[in-house]
Each structure stands twice: as C-alpha cells, then as structure tokens.
Motif scaffolding. Structure first.
Motif, PDB file in Angstrom:
ATOM      1  N   GLU A 234      18.874  32.784   2.781  1.00 55.37           N
ATOM      2  CA  GLU A 234      17.918  33.777   2.295  1.00 55.37           C
ATOM      3  C   GLU A 234      18.096  35.118   2.994  1.00 55.37           C
ATOM      4  OE1 GLU A 234      14.144  31.895   2.866  1.00 55.37           O
ATOM      5  OE2 GLU A 234      14.174  30.926   0.885  1.00 55.37           O
ATOM      6  N   GLU A 235      18.440  35.082   4.266  1.00 61.53           N
ATOM      7  CA  GLU A 235      18.657  36.329   5.011  1.00 61.53           C
ATOM      8  C   GLU A 235      19.839  37.105   4.435  1.00 61.53           C
ATOM      9  OE1 GLU A 235      17.866  39.076   8.157  1.00 61.53           O
ATOM     10  OE2 GLU A 235      16.720  37.360   7.440  1.00 61.53           O
ATOM     11  N   ALA A 236      20.905  36.392   4.095  1.00 60.31           N
ATOM     12  CA  ALA A 236      22.069  37.053   3.500  1.00 60.31           C
ATOM     13  C   ALA A 236      21.702  37.701   2.173  1.00 60.31           C
ATOM     14  CB  ALA A 236      23.201  36.045   3.308  1.00 60.31           C
ATOM     15  N   LEU A 241      19.990  42.691  -0.942  1.00 63.67           N
ATOM     16  CA  LEU A 241      18.977  43.402  -1.717  1.00 63.67           C
ATOM     17  C   LEU A 241      18.460  44.624  -0.969  1.00 63.67           C
ATOM     18  CD1 LEU A 241      16.877  40.429  -3.153  1.00 63.67           C
ATOM     19  CD2 LEU A 241      18.312  42.009  -4.452  1.00 63.67           C
ATOM     20  N   LEU A 242      18.322  44.497   0.347  1.00 65.49           N
ATOM     21  CA  LEU A 242      17.801  45.609   1.143  1.00 65.49           C
ATOM     22  C   LEU A 242      18.682  46.837   1.008  1.00 65.49           C
ATOM     23  CD1 LEU A 242      15.898  46.834   3.245  1.00 65.49           C
ATOM     24  CD2 LEU A 242      17.243  45.693   5.021  1.00 65.49           C
ATOM     25  N   ASP A 243      19.988  46.647   1.007  1.00 60.67           N
ATOM     26  CA  ASP A 243      20.899  47.795   0.876  1.00 60.67           C
ATOM     27  C   ASP A 243      20.688  48.519  -0.452  1.00 60.67           C
ATOM     28  OD1 ASP A 243      22.035  47.363   3.356  1.00 60.67           O
ATOM     29  OD2 ASP A 243      23.635  46.078   2.580  1.00 60.67           O
ATOM     30  N   ARG A 244      20.220  47.798  -1.467  1.00 63.73           N
ATOM     31  CA  ARG A 244      19.984  48.434  -2.775  1.00 63.73           C
ATOM     32  C   ARG A 244      18.715  49.283  -2.772  1.00 63.73           C
ATOM     33  NH1 ARG A 244      20.665  43.386  -7.026  1.00 63.73           N
ATOM     34  NH2 ARG A 244      22.572  42.477  -6.138  1.00 63.73           N
ATOM     35  N   TYR A 245      17.728  48.866  -1.989  1.00 61.61           N
ATOM     36  CA  TYR A 245      16.413  49.514  -2.049  1.00 61.61           C
ATOM     37  C   TYR A 245      16.099  50.352  -0.811  1.00 61.61           C
ATOM     38  CZ  TYR A 245      15.717  46.301  -5.939  1.00 61.61           C
ATOM     39  OH  TYR A 245      15.849  45.621  -7.130  1.00 61.61           O
ATOM     40  N   LEU A 246      17.059  50.531   0.070  1.00 59.97           N
ATOM     41  CA  LEU A 246      16.841  51.317   1.281  1.00 59.97           C
ATOM     42  C   LEU A 246      17.051  52.797   0.994  1.00 59.97           C
ATOM     43  CD1 LEU A 246      16.172  50.709   4.287  1.00 59.97           C
ATOM     44  CD2 LEU A 246      18.622  50.900   4.739  1.00 59.97           C
ATOM     45  N   ALA A 247      16.078  53.620   1.381  1.00 60.32           N
ATOM     46  CA  ALA A 247      16.178  55.061   1.188  1.00 60.32           C
ATOM     47  C   ALA A 247      16.980  55.696   2.335  1.00 60.32           C
ATOM     48  CB  ALA A 247      14.787  55.680   1.124  1.00 60.32           C
ATOM     49  N   ARG A 270      10.732  41.651   4.958  1.00 61.13           N
ATOM     50  CA  ARG A 270      10.981  41.053   6.266  1.00 61.13           C
ATOM     51  C   ARG A 270      12.308  41.543   6.841  1.00 61.13           C
ATOM     52  NH1 ARG A 270      13.056  36.503   8.774  1.00 61.13           N
ATOM     53  NH2 ARG A 270      11.669  35.549  10.316  1.00 61.13           N
ATOM     54  N   ALA A 271      13.357  41.597   5.995  1.00 66.81           N
ATOM     55  CA  ALA A 271      14.662  42.092   6.454  1.00 66.81           C
ATOM     56  C   ALA A 271      14.576  43.560   6.867  1.00 66.81           C
ATOM     57  CB  ALA A 271      15.710  41.908   5.353  1.00 66.81           C
ATOM     58  N   TRP A 272      13.774  44.338   6.125  1.00 67.12           N
ATOM     59  CA  TRP A 272      13.596  45.765   6.454  1.00 67.12           C
ATOM     60  C   TRP A 272      12.900  45.932   7.799  1.00 67.12           C
ATOM     61  CZ3 TRP A 272       8.767  48.575   6.226  1.00 67.12           C
ATOM     62  CH2 TRP A 272       8.908  49.959   6.397  1.00 67.12           C
ATOM     63  N   LEU A 273      11.845  45.145   8.019  1.00 66.97           N
ATOM     64  CA  LEU A 273      11.150  45.227   9.304  1.00 66.97           C
ATOM     65  C   LEU A 273      12.069  44.834  10.456  1.00 66.97           C
ATOM     66  CD1 LEU A 273       7.596  43.757   8.575  1.00 66.97           C
ATOM     67  CD2 LEU A 273       8.172  46.121   9.167  1.00 66.97           C
ATOM     68  N   ARG A 274      12.856  43.777  10.261  1.00 67.94           N
ATOM     69  CA  ARG A 274      13.773  43.356  11.317  1.00 67.94           C
ATOM     70  C   ARG A 274      14.775  44.464  11.644  1.00 67.94           C
ATOM     71  NH1 ARG A 274      15.741  38.489  13.201  1.00 67.94           N
ATOM     72  NH2 ARG A 274      14.890  37.264  11.488  1.00 67.94           N
ATOM     73  N   THR A 276      14.522  47.772  11.013  1.00 73.21           N
ATOM     74  CA  THR A 276      13.949  49.025  11.508  1.00 73.21           C
ATOM     75  C   THR A 276      13.260  48.877  12.858  1.00 73.21           C
ATOM     76  OG1 THR A 276      12.000  48.603  10.128  1.00 73.21           O
ATOM     77  CG2 THR A 276      13.669  50.081   9.237  1.00 73.21           C
ATOM     78  N   ARG A 277      12.564  47.754  13.082  1.00 72.52           N
ATOM     79  CA  ARG A 277      11.916  47.523  14.372  1.00 72.52           C
ATOM     80  C   ARG A 277      12.877  46.935  15.392  1.00 72.52           C
ATOM     81  NH1 ARG A 277       7.777  43.643  14.514  1.00 72.52           N
ATOM     82  NH2 ARG A 277       6.457  44.748  15.999  1.00 72.52           N
ATOM     83  N   GLY A 278      13.951  46.275  14.890  1.00 73.44           N
ATOM     84  CA  GLY A 278      14.882  45.609  15.786  1.00 73.44           C
ATOM     85  C   GLY A 278      14.508  44.171  16.065  1.00 73.44           C
ATOM     86  N   HIS A 279      13.323  43.727  15.643  1.00 73.82           N
ATOM     87  CA  HIS A 279      12.860  42.357  15.859  1.00 73.82           C
ATOM     88  C   HIS A 279      11.640  42.110  14.971  1.00 73.82           C
ATOM     89  CE1 HIS A 279       9.348  43.773  18.126  1.00 73.82           C
ATOM     90  NE2 HIS A 279      10.173  44.662  18.664  1.00 73.82           N
ATOM     91  N   LEU A 280      11.194  40.857  14.956  1.00 77.26           N
ATOM     92  CA  LEU A 280      10.019  40.489  14.164  1.00 77.26           C
ATOM     93  C   LEU A 280       8.937  39.844  15.020  1.00 77.26           C
ATOM     94  CD1 LEU A 280      11.777  39.038  11.000  1.00 77.26           C
ATOM     95  CD2 LEU A 280      10.378  41.094  11.088  1.00 77.26           C
ATOM     96  N   ARG A 281       8.980  40.102  16.300  1.00 72.18           N
ATOM     97  CA  ARG A 281       7.988  39.502  17.189  1.00 72.18           C
ATOM     98  C   ARG A 281       6.578  39.956  16.816  1.00 72.18           C
ATOM     99  NH1 ARG A 281      12.305  40.620  20.551  1.00 72.18           N
ATOM    100  NH2 ARG A 281      11.479  42.654  21.155  1.00 72.18           N
ATOM    101  N   ARG A 282       5.663  38.972  16.760  1.00 76.30           N
ATOM    102  CA  ARG A 282       4.234  39.166  16.476  1.00 76.30           C
ATOM    103  C   ARG A 282       3.966  39.571  15.025  1.00 76.30           C
ATOM    104  NH1 ARG A 282       1.992  43.207  20.751  1.00 76.30           N
ATOM    105  NH2 ARG A 282       0.001  42.557  19.848  1.00 76.30           N
TER     106      ARG A 282
END
Length: 458
Positions: A234-236, A241-247, A270-274, A276-282
């Motif tokens: 799912e991450e792949a 998909l993220l590359d298609r919708y990233l501004a 979720r992939a975008w947050l990871r 841009t933030r560098g992680h998904l903690r909390r």
C-alpha cells in the motif's frame, strides 16, 4: 536451546535477506539480554554466512547505571574480540530536545549507530528487537488509535539498512540461550517503571492475554507481520499516487483527489504527512480520516505543533513555531549535508558514472558532473533578477521569478527556497528546475548525487 536459537535466527536472516556474504553488521549493544544474545548469535553464524560483526554502545547519561552499562559492553566486546565503539551524549542533551526524552534518545541512538557503521564500513545495523517487542509495539499503537499501516509494527528490515534478526524469537528463548551459554547481561532498571505505557503492557496486559490464549503473542506477532506486508504494498501505491497529486509548494491537491476511494485518499494523506513531517509519530487514525475528508477553509493543529489547513483546494502543512530564517548562503560539500530553512540537502561523494545509468525521476534529486562541481556547492536564497539556463532549452536563460510563478510557488516560500550554485551559476532549484550547469554528459566519469527533502515548514 543454543543450536535451536541460532537455527531460528539464521532462518529469519535468510527469509528476509538481511545480510549478504562479505558485509559488516554493527550490533547495537545496550548490555541487555536481547543485545548480548544478538551479538553472540551473529558471531556464531558469521563464519557460516560469511559476514563480519562489530558492536557499538551509546551512553545516554540518563540513568545511574549508565556508566556500568558502558563498561560492561566494552568488556563484552573485548571478550568476543569484535571492533567496538562507544560514545556519550553531552549532559542535558536529551532534556533540551523536542518530542520527549525517550523519542530524542531513540533518534540520537540511530544517528550514532549510522555514524559508526559508516566509519567501520558496516552495511547493516542490527538491533535486538524480539517477538515480544513486536507484540508490545502492536498493542501500544492499537491502544493509541493507530490506523492499519501503523499497526504493521517493527519491520524486520528497514530501508536504511537496520535489521532485526531476533524478531521471530521470544524473549524467553533469548534468556534460555544466555543461561545455557553462561552469558551475563545487565538489567535496565527503568524496564520495571510502570509510569511507562510499554512497561504496563509488558507486565500487566500481555500476561492477561496469555492467560486467555496461550498463543496470543504468536498470533499478534503474525498479524503484525501480515500487516507489514500489506502496508509495504500500500505504501508503494500511495507514493505513486502522491507524486500525481503533490503541488510544487509541497501541498497536497485534495480537491483533485476527491474521485479516489476513501481508503486510497487516506493512504495518500498518510504518505504526504510522512514525507513532509519526516515521520508519523503521534498521528492516529482520527487525524488521517479528518485530513482525507477536509473541506475548504478547514484547519487544525496536529500533535507536535504542526498546523494543517485546506487552502485553494490543497492541504498545506506548516510548523506553528516559525523556523528561523535560512542563512543567506552556506556550503554543501561532497559527502555532506546542510539544512536550509525547511529543507535538508544531502550530497554523495563522487561515484563512477556510466552513460547507461538512469537519471533521477524527481526534481528533488539531481546528479552533477563531479569534475565541474569540484569540492562542493553553494546553497543560497533567491535574489531578485536571478536567472538560470534550464536543462534542455539549448542554453537559453530564464528568470527564476518566472519559474516560481509557473510552478505556483507562493511568495512566502520563495525566500526560503534553496538555490544551488556551481561556480557562480545556478545549477538547480530543488523540486522546480534543473539547470545546464554541471550536467552529466557522455564525457562524465564521476558524478555527485544530491537529494533535497522538504519538511514543509514555512
């Protein structure tokens, strides 16, 4: 138990392709039972599987027993005759860090291990996580409201080369192995402190589950492993998909994503947050669901002090506390890295280049002719009147301000966008345009790769 444990670990190593012959494995040696057993088992297997072993210990300076643990690890490494490195954090270093002492300590430990691995030439870093750690992590994340990918637990092999050879054996097997070999270890006094949620899960919740179902730990670990395999696929898909919708400014085009199924939108968010933030903690399920269904004008603050909002059909993310302005300019040396406002740029050492090699697919990566680059790059802020020769335009120059406008980069971000120069000429604007300067050609013998990562702090 000795041969049985070694056989089980060998099976895990071979199943996941953890280590190849000739590679070096750096063991994260804390002095606890898991890490001592890991070191001994890997040494037993090294001759058969053809790898070599080293060890490293980081003294966080947080506990009264810290000095004792460091001495124990040094003596154990000497007894086993393996290369050993130890280091100590400066007093108060973790207390000043963001995100809590425990998380800051974890980050410091992995940075230290990566540094030692580079120094010694180790391709892998091995940690002593067992099946019990997998179970505790799964339950901890479940109780905190993690969504499906977050329940995948501890990966046997991480993309950065960290491996967990003990991940399919239990802590009781480890202790039995040490007893059989007559090996000593040190106990971390904080492991019995019930103020920590993980300790409460280990000492109270897990024993109750085992009363209800004696194979509960085995079943939970298997579930976490299944989720890890699903999450990888799912991450792949989500990254594609993220590359298609990233501004261009790092935002996520939420309005364009509306036709996607809800679960796909959540995976992309979720992939975008990871990224841009560098992680998904909390970040839990409720946060992902809220972001995936957000409407224009909606906004909130995520854990860790990040403000997210929908503006112009896009999700944008920024730190509540503004970053300090980036430096006017800084040097990026070959093999080094620099931070420039919300950006981090990492340059490789010169490596051989062949015309058949593939070029980066993303404008956040670039390769340069090492001979033209010389010792490194200059990274600076945008200046009015800046021009560059975009790659593929036959040497014609263009105003950088026009590039910003065409790629819809907001004015507030332009002064914080890194401009990469080579010998006084703009060679690259990460994420936007690659220049002609220092491009690789058929005559290039060595190349330098540079990766730019943006945290989306504005």
């Amino acid at each position: 138990m000795g041969p049985a444990l070694c056989a089980a670990v060998r099976k895990t190593i071979e199943r996941y392709g953890m280590v190849a012959g000739g590679q070096g494995v750096l063991v994260a040696l804390s002095g606890g039972a898991d890490s001592v057993a890991l070191l001994r088992v890997l040494l037993d297997l090294s001759g058969t599987l053809g790898f070599w072993v080293a060890a490293a210990h980081l003294n966080h300076g947080l506990r009264p027993d810290a000095e004792r643990d460091e001495r124990f690890c040094a003596e154990l490494a000497a007894t086993f005759q393996v290369p050993f490195r130890a280091s100590r954090l400066p007093p108060g270093a973790l207390a000043r860090a963001k995100g809590g002492v425990e998380e800051a300590g974890r980050r410091a430990r992995y940075r230290f291990l990566a540094s030692v691995a580079r120094e010694l030439g180790c391709e892998r870093v091995a940690t002593g996580h067992t099946r019990d750690d997998q179970v505790e992590t799964f339950l901890l994340r479940l109780l905190r409201g993690a969504c499906k990918p977050g329940l995948a637990g501890i990966l046997p092999v991480r993309p950065d080369g960290v491996v967990r050879p003990l991940i399919e054996v239990s802590r009781s097997q480890v202790v039995a192995f040490l007893a059989e070999r007559g090996l000593q270890w040190v106990e971390d006094s904080s492991n019995t402190d019930l103020r920590f949620a993980r300790n409460r899960i280990r000492q109270q919740l897990v024993p109750l589950l085992l009363e209800l179902q004696p194979r509960a730990a085995e079943h939970i670990a298997a579930c976490a492993a299944d989720l890890a395999r699903t999450a990888e696929a799912e991450e792949a898909m989500a990254c594609e998909l993220l590359d298609r919708y990233l501004a261009p400014d790092g935002g996520l085009c939420l309005q364009r994503m509306r036709p996607l199924p809800l679960e796909a939108r959540q995976l992309v968010v979720r992939a975008w947050l990871r990224r841009t933030r560098g992680h998904l903690r909390r970040v839990g399920r409720r946060h992902i669901e809220a972001l995936a269904g957000a409407q224009e004008g909606w906004g909130t603050v995520l854990p860790g002090g990040w403000r997210v909002a929908v503006e112009g059909g896009k999700l944008s993310l920024r730190a509540v506390d503004q970053d300090a302005p980036p430096p006017a300019c800084c040097s990026l040396e070959c093999g080094g890295e620099v931070r420039f406002g919300p950006w981090r740029l990492r340059a490789s050492a010169p490596v051989p280049w062949a015309p058949a090699q593939r070029f980066p697919a993303s404008l956040c990566e670039a390769v340069f002719d090492a001979e033209q680059v010389g010792r490194g790059f200059l990274v600076r802020s945008w200046r009015p009147g800046d021009r560059l020769r975009p790659l593929g335009l036959g040497g014609s120059s263009r105003k950088l301000s026009d590039v910003f406008i065409d790629r819809k980069v907001p004015r507030r971000l332009r002064a914080r966008w890194p401009i990469v120069e080579v010998r006084g000429e703009i060679a690259w604007v990460p994420g936007l345009v690659r220049g002609e300067m220092a491009r690789v050609t058929s005559a290039t013998r060595q190349a330098i790769a540079v990766l730019a990562e943006r945290s989306a702090r504005a």
